[in-house]
Design an enzyme around this catalytic site. Structure first.
Site, PDB file in Angstrom:
ATOM      1  N   GLY A 166       0.840  -1.195   0.000  1.00  0.00           N
ATOM      2  CA  GLY A 166       0.000   0.000   0.000  1.00  0.00           C
ATOM      3  C   GLY A 166       0.870   1.238   0.000  1.00  0.00           C
ATOM      4  N   THR A 210       3.117   4.552   1.250  1.00  0.00           N
ATOM      5  CA  THR A 210       4.258   4.691   2.159  1.00  0.00           C
ATOM      6  C   THR A 210       3.812   5.201   3.532  1.00  0.00           C
ATOM      7  OG1 THR A 210       5.791   4.971   0.334  1.00  0.00           O
ATOM      8  CG2 THR A 210       6.481   5.908   2.432  1.00  0.00           C
ATOM      9  N   ALA A 211       2.865   6.143   3.562  1.00  0.00           N
ATOM     10  CA  ALA A 211       2.421   6.684   4.860  1.00  0.00           C
ATOM     11  C   ALA A 211       1.760   5.580   5.694  1.00  0.00           C
ATOM     12  CB  ALA A 211       1.446   7.839   4.634  1.00  0.00           C
ATOM     13  N   THR A 212       0.951   4.723   5.050  1.00  0.00           N
ATOM     14  CA  THR A 212       0.305   3.625   5.786  1.00  0.00           C
ATOM     15  C   THR A 212       1.354   2.637   6.282  1.00  0.00           C
ATOM     16  OG1 THR A 212      -1.515   3.859   4.219  1.00  0.00           O
ATOM     17  CG2 THR A 212      -1.609   1.971   5.687  1.00  0.00           C
ATOM     18  N   GLU A 234       5.605  -3.352   1.043  1.00  0.00           N
ATOM     19  CA  GLU A 234       5.719  -2.966  -0.381  1.00  0.00           C
ATOM     20  C   GLU A 234       4.980  -1.655  -0.537  1.00  0.00           C
ATOM     21  OE1 GLU A 234       7.499  -4.478  -2.530  1.00  0.00           O
ATOM     22  OE2 GLU A 234       7.928  -6.235  -1.325  1.00  0.00           O
ATOM     23  N   CYS A 262       1.809   0.298  -9.272  1.00  0.00           N
ATOM     24  CA  CYS A 262       2.955   0.836  -8.528  1.00  0.00           C
ATOM     25  C   CYS A 262       4.207   0.851  -9.392  1.00  0.00           C
ATOM     26  CB  CYS A 262       3.188   0.016  -7.266  1.00  0.00           C
ATOM     27  SG  CYS A 262       3.382  -1.726  -7.631  1.00  0.00           S
TER      28      CYS A 262
HETATM   29  P1  NAD Z   1      -3.321   2.396   1.362  1.00  0.00           P
HETATM   30  O1  NAD Z   1      -2.034   2.436   2.081  1.00  0.00           O
HETATM   31  O2  NAD Z   1      -4.273   3.510   1.560  1.00  0.00           O
HETATM   32  O3  NAD Z   1      -4.145   1.067   1.701  1.00  0.00           O
HETATM   33  C1  NAD Z   1      -3.580  -0.213   1.549  1.00  0.00           C
HETATM   34  C2  NAD Z   1      -4.252  -1.155   2.526  1.00  0.00           C
HETATM   35  O4  NAD Z   1      -3.914  -0.747   3.849  1.00  0.00           O
HETATM   36  C3  NAD Z   1      -5.771  -1.147   2.459  1.00  0.00           C
HETATM   37  O5  NAD Z   1      -6.253  -2.452   2.658  1.00  0.00           O
HETATM   38  C4  NAD Z   1      -6.154  -0.249   3.611  1.00  0.00           C
HETATM   39  O6  NAD Z   1      -7.435  -0.495   4.139  1.00  0.00           O
HETATM   40  C5  NAD Z   1      -5.088  -0.598   4.635  1.00  0.00           C
HETATM   41  N1  NAD Z   1      -4.858   0.443   5.647  1.00  0.00           N
HETATM   42  C6  NAD Z   1      -5.104   1.766   5.559  1.00  0.00           C
HETATM   43  N2  NAD Z   1      -4.794   2.373   6.734  1.00  0.00           N
HETATM   44  C7  NAD Z   1      -4.323   1.424   7.559  1.00  0.00           C
HETATM   45  C8  NAD Z   1      -3.827   1.416   8.888  1.00  0.00           C
HETATM   46  N3  NAD Z   1      -3.762   2.535   9.610  1.00  0.00           N
HETATM   47  N4  NAD Z   1      -3.398   0.248   9.425  1.00  0.00           N
HETATM   48  C9  NAD Z   1      -3.431  -0.888   8.704  1.00  0.00           C
HETATM   49  N5  NAD Z   1      -3.916  -0.956   7.439  1.00  0.00           N
HETATM   50  C10 NAD Z   1      -4.352   0.187   6.869  1.00  0.00           C
HETATM   51  O7  NAD Z   1      -2.937   2.227  -0.182  1.00  0.00           O
HETATM   52  P2  NAD Z   1      -3.929   2.227  -1.410  1.00  0.00           P
HETATM   53  O8  NAD Z   1      -4.378   3.629  -1.637  1.00  0.00           O
HETATM   54  O9  NAD Z   1      -4.919   1.138  -1.249  1.00  0.00           O
HETATM   55  O10 NAD Z   1      -2.936   1.777  -2.587  1.00  0.00           O
HETATM   56  C11 NAD Z   1      -2.149   2.647  -3.307  1.00  0.00           C
HETATM   57  C12 NAD Z   1      -0.715   2.615  -2.830  1.00  0.00           C
HETATM   58  O11 NAD Z   1      -0.213   1.294  -2.861  1.00  0.00           O
HETATM   59  C13 NAD Z   1       0.212   3.420  -3.703  1.00  0.00           C
HETATM   60  O12 NAD Z   1       1.079   4.160  -2.886  1.00  0.00           O
HETATM   61  C14 NAD Z   1       0.992   2.364  -4.470  1.00  0.00           C
HETATM   62  O13 NAD Z   1       2.269   2.760  -4.904  1.00  0.00           O
HETATM   63  C15 NAD Z   1       1.084   1.289  -3.453  1.00  0.00           C
HETATM   64  N6  NAD Z   1       1.367   0.002  -4.079  1.00  0.00           N
HETATM   65  C16 NAD Z   1       2.605  -0.537  -3.918  1.00  0.00           C
HETATM   66  C17 NAD Z   1       2.918  -1.748  -4.520  1.00  0.00           C
HETATM   67  C18 NAD Z   1       4.272  -2.387  -4.359  1.00  0.00           C
HETATM   68  O14 NAD Z   1       4.415  -3.543  -4.714  1.00  0.00           O
HETATM   69  N7  NAD Z   1       5.260  -1.692  -3.837  1.00  0.00           N
HETATM   70  C19 NAD Z   1       1.942  -2.410  -5.262  1.00  0.00           C
HETATM   71  C20 NAD Z   1       0.687  -1.820  -5.414  1.00  0.00           C
HETATM   72  C21 NAD Z   1       0.408  -0.612  -4.803  1.00  0.00           C
END
Ligand code: NAD
Length: 479
Positions: free
Chosen positions: A226, A228-230, A248, A282
């Site tokens: 997900g 980077t901040a999360t 990731e 990503c």
């Molecule tokens: P996100 O971080 O908002 O959410 C990802 C997941 O984390 C979701 O299931 C969400 O519900 C959960 N989440 C949110 N807040 C949380 C918390 N406080 N504690 C635990 N879980 C929490 O990301 P997104 O908007 O769903 O996805 C987009 C991001 O993902 C982009 O930054 C993208 O680059 C990244 N991404 C990275 C890869 C990689 O392989 N590096 C692959 C795909 C996407």
């Protein structure tokens, strides 16, 4: 209206608090399903189910675990059309993309790790005349897998499959924005008779369900993909509890194009690497650096091909579908405005797109190409994660390396050149976990996958995933 359910202890169940969230079809802007708004109580039930299943699953012969995982792959394949339609509806991606990439890859993920676990071996270290050490790899126990919305089932299964194959019991949380195919997966697991408690799927919000998973004492490892901040939030909770973490995270990937490249192959691939899945992969290359001697030629041909991309209803034959949510749509448009404020010239797109008919309330943005920005302005430093790319000319290898490495991210880089020495030299110096030379998104599931710097910690894929989901014990035997 479809009401999705949690999958806990082998059953499809309502959320503990009885609350639901709306799930929106982004191509029409309408609610099409309701998803459980789960909380720490649902997580607790899932952890109890997983703990009860843990011993039997960890001690099941690896061939039997592999057979269950292969059965999941077959179960998805048997319902391919349904999965493809659900992924496109939930995410807004073209149906053709879900059929070509997302769902076949989810099947491959299960199949790959069902096979990989049957090939796994561990090391021995021999001490001349004294004894021998061998490495025993055992499952960690109960682990959490948390995934994002951009490649919903593809990334969800990429974590679940190795976690199950290595003998862990899993609590998995899909993104609340795209939960539909993970619900269908729970139906498949029920159909194939996966032992209860081995896999539990809980729907709901990150700050509720995700947070409860991060904090739970009994969850020993978290595999997260997900933003980077999360990732930072999860690490701040889980690292002091000494949980094993695989993170990731985001990216801002450079696409480096030298004048000596195979131009036709490069330009065709660059259109894809910029705008596939509406730029919401990503690994998409969002900063395009072009050697000055071919900059004008590149710009003209690229813009021509981008303008020719079809956009609209994802159920029809289009190249570009809808942005995943209204919030994300607003974020992308705000970055386009920022680029203009920073002095960028829009040379293609740069605005929302409103289709005729059924999809007029959907969230569509035209593929956007911007030039004239400084390499280190905010537009070029921050992740936009949408159909927006910037073009920047360069003169020397040294200069483009500096541009490429200037962000806090380090996920993926594409390099286009026919000069073998330069390709290797650049691959060594560029700060990315994944480097593609003369290609993009050519994936081999055996290779290490992940990012450097703020793009992540740890690697997924192949043996890396099998190692992450196991605890290594050294057993030393003296003669
Ligand atoms: P996100 O971080 O908002 O959410 C990802 C997941 O984390 C979701 O299931 C969400 O519900 C959960 N989440 C949110 N807040 C949380 C918390 N406080 N504690 C635990 N879980 C929490 O990301 P997104 O908007 O769903 O996805 C987009 C991001 O993902 C982009 O930054 C993208 O680059 C990244 N991404 C990275 C890869 C990689 O392989 N590096 C692959 C795909 C996407």
């Amino acid at each position: 209206m479809i009401y999705l359910k949690n999958y806990i202890n082998g059953e499809l169940v309502e959320p503990y608090a009885g609350q639901y969230l709306e799930n929106i079809d982004p191509s029409r802007g309408t609610v099409f399903s309701m998803i459980p708004d789960s909380d720490a109580n649902d997580v607790q039930k899932a952890v109890e189910a997983a703990e009860a299943a843990e011993e039997a699953w960890a001690n099941l012969h690896y061939e039997k675990r592999a057979a269950y995982i292969e059965a999941i792959a077959k179960g998805i394949e048997a319902r391919m059309d349904e999965f493809v339609a659900a992924e496109s509806l939930d995410n807004g991606k073209p149906l053709s993309l879900a059929r070509r990439v997302d769902i076949p890859r989810a099947v491959s993920n299960f199949r790959f790790f069902a096979t990989a676990i049957q090939q796994q071996s561990t090391e021995t270290h021999f001490m001349e005349g004294l004894g021998v050490n061998y490495t025993l790899r055992r499952p960690i126990g109960v682990v959490a897998c948390i995934s994002p919305w951009n490649l919903p089932l593809y990334l969800f299964s990429w974590k679940i499959a190795p976690a199950l194959a290595t003998g862990n019991c899993v609590i998995a949380k899909p993104s609340e924005i795209t939960p539909y195919t993970s619900y269908l997966l729970s139906e498949v697991c029920k159909e194939i008779g996966l032992p209860k408690g081995v896999l539990n799927i809980i729907h709901g919000l990150g700050p509720k369900v995700g947070d409860a998973l991060s904090r739970h004492q009994k969850i020993k490892a978290i595999s997260f993909t997900g933003g980077t901040a999360t990732g930072r939030t999860i690490a701040s909770i889980a690292a002091p509890m000494f949980k094993k973490l695989s993170l990731e995270l985001g990216g801002k990937n450079p696409n480096i194009i030298f004048a000596d490249c195979n131009f036709e192959k490069m330009i065709k691939t660059t259109v894809r690497s910029s705008f596939e899945n509406q730029g919401q992969i990503c690994l998409c290359g969002s900063r395009i650096f072009v050697e000055r001697s071919i900059y004008d030629k590149f710009k003209t041909e690229f813009v021509e091909r981008v303008n020719a991309l079809s956009i609209g209803d994802p159920r029809t034959d289009v190249n570009v579908g809808a942005i995943v949510s209204q919030a994300h749509y607003n974020k992308i448009l705000s970055y386009i405005n920022l680029a203009k404020e920073e002095g960028g010239r829009i040379i293609s797109g740069g605005e929302a797109y409103i289709p005729e008919g059924d999809c007029k309330e959907g969230y569509f943005i035209k593929p956007t190409v911007i030039e004239g920005l400084a390499y280190n302005c905010r537009t070029n430093m921050e992740e936009i994660f949408g159909p927006v790319v910037t073009l920047t000319p360069f003169d020397t290898e040294k200069e483009v390396l500096m541009y490429a490495n200037a962000t806090e991210y380090g996920l993926a880089t594409s390099i286009w050149t026919e000069n073998l020495s330069r390709a290797h030299r650049m691959a060594e110096k560029v700060e990315s976990g994944i480097i593609w030379i003369n290609c993009w998104l050519l994936r081999d599931l055996r290779t290490p996958f992940g990012g450097m710097k703020n793009s992540g910690v740890g690697r997924e894929g192949g043996w890396e995933a099998l190692r992450f989901f196991t605890e290594a014990k050294n057993v030393c035997i003296a003669y």
